[in-house]
Design an enzyme around this catalytic site. Structure first.
Site, PDB file in Angstrom:
ATOM      1  N   GLU A  40       0.808  -1.205   0.000  1.00  0.00           N
ATOM      2  CA  GLU A  40       0.000   0.000   0.000  1.00  0.00           C
ATOM      3  C   GLU A  40       0.845   1.260   0.000  1.00  0.00           C
ATOM      4  O   GLU A  40       1.957   1.296   0.523  1.00  0.00           O
ATOM      5  CB  GLU A  40      -0.929  -0.008   1.208  1.00  0.00           C
ATOM      6  CG  GLU A  40      -1.961  -1.109   1.056  1.00  0.00           C
ATOM      7  CD  GLU A  40      -3.198  -0.882   1.877  1.00  0.00           C
ATOM      8  OE1 GLU A  40      -4.157  -1.634   1.712  1.00  0.00           O
ATOM      9  OE2 GLU A  40      -3.212   0.063   2.680  1.00  0.00           O
ATOM     10  N   CYS A  96       3.533   8.207   1.427  1.00  0.00           N
ATOM     11  CA  CYS A  96       4.044   7.167   2.318  1.00  0.00           C
ATOM     12  C   CYS A  96       4.240   5.899   1.490  1.00  0.00           C
ATOM     13  O   CYS A  96       3.272   5.360   0.941  1.00  0.00           O
ATOM     14  CB  CYS A  96       3.011   6.966   3.435  1.00  0.00           C
ATOM     15  SG  CYS A  96       3.445   5.685   4.601  1.00  0.00           S
ATOM     16  N   CYS A 133       6.794  -7.839   6.595  1.00  0.00           N
ATOM     17  CA  CYS A 133       7.966  -7.329   7.325  1.00  0.00           C
ATOM     18  C   CYS A 133       8.435  -8.422   8.279  1.00  0.00           C
ATOM     19  O   CYS A 133       7.628  -9.102   8.916  1.00  0.00           O
ATOM     20  CB  CYS A 133       7.613  -6.073   8.120  1.00  0.00           C
ATOM     21  SG  CYS A 133       9.040  -5.372   8.998  1.00  0.00           S
ATOM     22  N   CYS A 168       6.807  -6.386  14.769  1.00  0.00           N
ATOM     23  CA  CYS A 168       6.405  -5.594  15.934  1.00  0.00           C
ATOM     24  C   CYS A 168       4.986  -5.978  16.356  1.00  0.00           C
ATOM     25  O   CYS A 168       4.109  -6.206  15.523  1.00  0.00           O
ATOM     26  CB  CYS A 168       6.479  -4.099  15.624  1.00  0.00           C
ATOM     27  SG  CYS A 168       8.133  -3.559  15.219  1.00  0.00           S
ATOM     28  N   CYS A 221       1.848  -3.882  15.052  1.00  0.00           N
ATOM     29  CA  CYS A 221       1.830  -3.503  13.633  1.00  0.00           C
ATOM     30  C   CYS A 221       1.179  -4.595  12.796  1.00  0.00           C
ATOM     31  O   CYS A 221       1.587  -5.760  12.874  1.00  0.00           O
ATOM     32  CB  CYS A 221       3.266  -3.257  13.165  1.00  0.00           C
ATOM     33  SG  CYS A 221       3.386  -2.988  11.380  1.00  0.00           S
ATOM     34  N   CYS A 242      -1.461   5.220   9.506  1.00  0.00           N
ATOM     35  CA  CYS A 242      -0.221   4.465   9.639  1.00  0.00           C
ATOM     36  C   CYS A 242      -0.440   3.158  10.384  1.00  0.00           C
ATOM     37  O   CYS A 242      -1.168   3.090  11.346  1.00  0.00           O
ATOM     38  CB  CYS A 242       0.805   5.278  10.408  1.00  0.00           C
ATOM     39  SG  CYS A 242       2.119   5.774   9.350  1.00  0.00           S
TER      40      CYS A 242
HETATM   41  N1  SAH Z   1       9.422  -0.376   9.542  1.00  0.00           N
HETATM   42  C1  SAH Z   1       9.594   1.012   9.729  1.00  0.00           C
HETATM   43  C2  SAH Z   1       8.723   1.856   8.836  1.00  0.00           C
HETATM   44  C3  SAH Z   1       7.311   1.393   8.629  1.00  0.00           C
HETATM   45  S1  SAH Z   1       6.244   1.442  10.023  1.00  0.00           S
HETATM   46  C4  SAH Z   1       9.407   1.382  11.188  1.00  0.00           C
HETATM   47  O1  SAH Z   1       8.960   0.538  11.958  1.00  0.00           O
HETATM   48  O2  SAH Z   1       9.756   2.507  11.536  1.00  0.00           O
HETATM   49  C5  SAH Z   1       5.937   3.200  10.148  1.00  0.00           C
HETATM   50  C6  SAH Z   1       5.478   3.661  11.504  1.00  0.00           C
HETATM   51  O3  SAH Z   1       4.158   3.177  11.795  1.00  0.00           O
HETATM   52  C7  SAH Z   1       6.363   3.160  12.627  1.00  0.00           C
HETATM   53  O4  SAH Z   1       6.695   4.187  13.523  1.00  0.00           O
HETATM   54  C8  SAH Z   1       5.482   2.142  13.287  1.00  0.00           C
HETATM   55  O5  SAH Z   1       5.855   1.951  14.612  1.00  0.00           O
HETATM   56  C9  SAH Z   1       4.119   2.731  13.132  1.00  0.00           C
HETATM   57  N2  SAH Z   1       3.038   1.774  13.322  1.00  0.00           N
HETATM   58  C10 SAH Z   1       3.025   0.470  13.009  1.00  0.00           C
HETATM   59  N3  SAH Z   1       1.853  -0.094  13.332  1.00  0.00           N
HETATM   60  C11 SAH Z   1       1.095   0.884  13.884  1.00  0.00           C
HETATM   61  C12 SAH Z   1      -0.224   0.924  14.403  1.00  0.00           C
HETATM   62  N4  SAH Z   1      -1.006  -0.146  14.413  1.00  0.00           N
HETATM   63  N5  SAH Z   1      -0.673   2.113  14.867  1.00  0.00           N
HETATM   64  C13 SAH Z   1       0.103   3.206  14.819  1.00  0.00           C
HETATM   65  N6  SAH Z   1       1.351   3.228  14.329  1.00  0.00           N
HETATM   66  C14 SAH Z   1       1.847   2.076  13.873  1.00  0.00           C
HETATM   67 FE1  SF4 Z   2       7.995  -3.864  10.419  1.00  0.00          FE
HETATM   68 FE2  SF4 Z   2       5.710  -2.850  11.286  1.00  0.00          FE
HETATM   69 FE3  SF4 Z   2       7.758  -3.115  12.961  1.00  0.00          FE
HETATM   70 FE4  SF4 Z   2       7.851  -1.240  11.016  1.00  0.00          FE
HETATM   71  S1  SF4 Z   2       6.420  -1.320  12.735  1.00  0.00           S
HETATM   72  S2  SF4 Z   2       9.475  -2.708  11.619  1.00  0.00           S
HETATM   73  S3  SF4 Z   2       6.726  -2.330   9.380  1.00  0.00           S
HETATM   74  S4  SF4 Z   2       6.667  -4.797  11.942  1.00  0.00           S
END
Ligand code: SAH
Ligand code: SF4
Length: 374
Positions: free
Chosen positions: A91, A104, A111, A115, A118, A343
């Site tokens: 996306e 974005c 990934c 996390c 996420c 995000c």
């Molecule tokens: N992998 C990279 C970039 C993609 S994620 C990273 O982790 O920085 C981009 C941002 O979205 C990150 O700061 C991540 O922590 C945040 N993010 C991921 N899942 C989210 C969620 N469910 N709600 C709010 N922010 C989220």
């Molecule tokens: Fe990967 Fe999501 Fe963690 Fe960013 S926030 S490193 S996209 S798992």
């Protein structure tokens, strides 16, 4: 197989043209046609000799991504779902604001970092995107939005790029760097280094490489003030704990185009959002000596996470606590809510290929409440 010209930065395209017996200035012309004018077909390139256009048509292509869907929110946010083959989709989100348009971009299908909060992390990892697939998102957005937004010649729809879509960009470094170079190139998208942001969960060695190879603005996803909690939210922390990560941030500032690092902090109810944790965060970044700004991100809940967002009042109180300690802090506005473009919601309907999401939910989150006033 025909080379995809979206895979090349200008140097790469010059080498490709050299292989065809063409001079460097032809590569520049071609590059401008593709990235500045949005040409997808060599026949359009009217100032290139017919013989060259024929040669290119045999050896190369400008490969777009298939659009699975496009949604426009009431607030102007646009979200595309692109097909990257084999059942994978990524996306891309465009966020218009006064005087700027932020795009974005995704860097991977899925990934591997996993996390906890996420939805991309819950999908597991499928594969790295190629440079061409990263740039095809920008190419598509820029050239579809220009006429739609009624922009004058020379005006750009995308003024800022953030690598904050699906994937960990610093785990796809080889494809990322040429893509960044095309974004920055005056013959490409001509974006300043300050307007291109790489967001990372903390791949320390690659932060150092980016510092040397292609410094752009850096955002680091912090999410916790101590290693125990960060280990359970961002598993990569076990490999590169906070002390190492913050030291890399400090080194990055030597060449960074901005004089601060943006720390992203996703607000999770009852997990990382107490005032004591805000105080611990202040101590952590003060000790590290990293010049920084905080961006608090309201968590976008999805059922499989088992987590919820901190109520607004407490998000604001947490922000105030950081502000009072002298840390510039913003709270991210949620945009495109009606089209699920916020995000971390980018995966849409979560496809859990590796059952990683299921495994993740079984791991307890370690919440360590730091002692007050220490
Ligand atoms: N992998 C990279 C970039 C993609 S994620 C990273 O982790 O920085 C981009 C941002 O979205 C990150 O700061 C991540 O922590 C945040 N993010 C991921 N899942 C989210 C969620 N469910 N709600 C709010 N922010 C989220
Ligand atoms: Fe990967 Fe999501 Fe963690 Fe960013 S926030 S490193 S996209 S798992």
């Amino acid at each position: 197989m025909a080379a995809n010209l979206l895979d090349f930065d200008l140097e790469g395209l010059a080498a490709f043209c050299d292989g065809l017996g063409e001079k460097r200035f032809r590569a520049t012309q071609l590059f401008r046609w593709i990235h500045q004018k949005g040409a997808g077909d060599f026949a359009q390139m009217s100032d290139l000799a017919k013989s060259l256009r024929d040669k290119l048509a045999g050896a190369a292509q400008i490969k777009p991504l298939g659009v699975i869907s496009e949604h426009t929110s009431a607030d102007g946010t646009v979200k595309w779902l692109f097909d990257v083959g084999n059942g994978d989709a990524v996306e891309t989100v465009f966020i218009p604001e006064d005087g700027r348009g932020t795009l974005c971009l995704s860097s991977q299908a899925g990934c591997a970092v996993g996390c906890r909060f996420c939805s991309t992390g819950h999908q597991g990892f499928s594969r790295n995107l190629t440079t061409g697939e990263i740039l095809a998102q920008l190419w598509h957005a820029e050239h579809h939005l220009r006429p739609r937004l009624g922009l004058a010649a020379g005006e750009r729809a995308v003024t800022n790029v953030v690598m904050m879509g699906m994937g960990e960009p610093l785990q796809n470094y080889a494809a990322l760097v040429p893509a960044l170079r095309v974004m920055l190139d005056d013959h490409g998208y001509g974006l300043s280094r300050r307007r291109v942001t790489v967001s990372t969960s903390g791949v320390v060695p690659m932060i150092d490489r980016l510092r040397d190879d292609c410094p752009v603005a850096l955002a680091v996803s912090l999410h916790a003030p101590d290693d125990a909690l960060r280990d359970s939210l961002v598993p990569l922390n076990r490999k590169y704990p906070l002390a190492q990560l913050l030291a890399a941030c400090k080194r990055y500032l030597d060449t960074a185009p901005r004089d601060f690092i943006t720390f992203e902090y996703c607000m999770l109810d009852g997990v990382n959002d107490s005032l004591a944790q805000a105080d611990a965060l202040v101590r952590l970044v003060r000790q590290s000596g990293v010049a920084c700004k905080f961006n608090l991100i309201p968590f976008n809940p999805f059922p499989a996470s088992g987590l919820s967002c901190t109520p607004r009042a407490r998000v604001l109180a947490f922000a105030q606590r950081l502000q009072d300690a002298g840390l510039v802090t913003t709270v991210r506005k949620t945009r495109g809510d009606d089209i699920d473009a916020a995000c971390g919601q980018l995966a849409g309907e979560v496809q859990d290929r590796t059952r990683i999401g299921e495994r993740m939910r079984r791991i307890p989150i370690v919440v360590t409440q730091p002692a007050q006033g220490v």
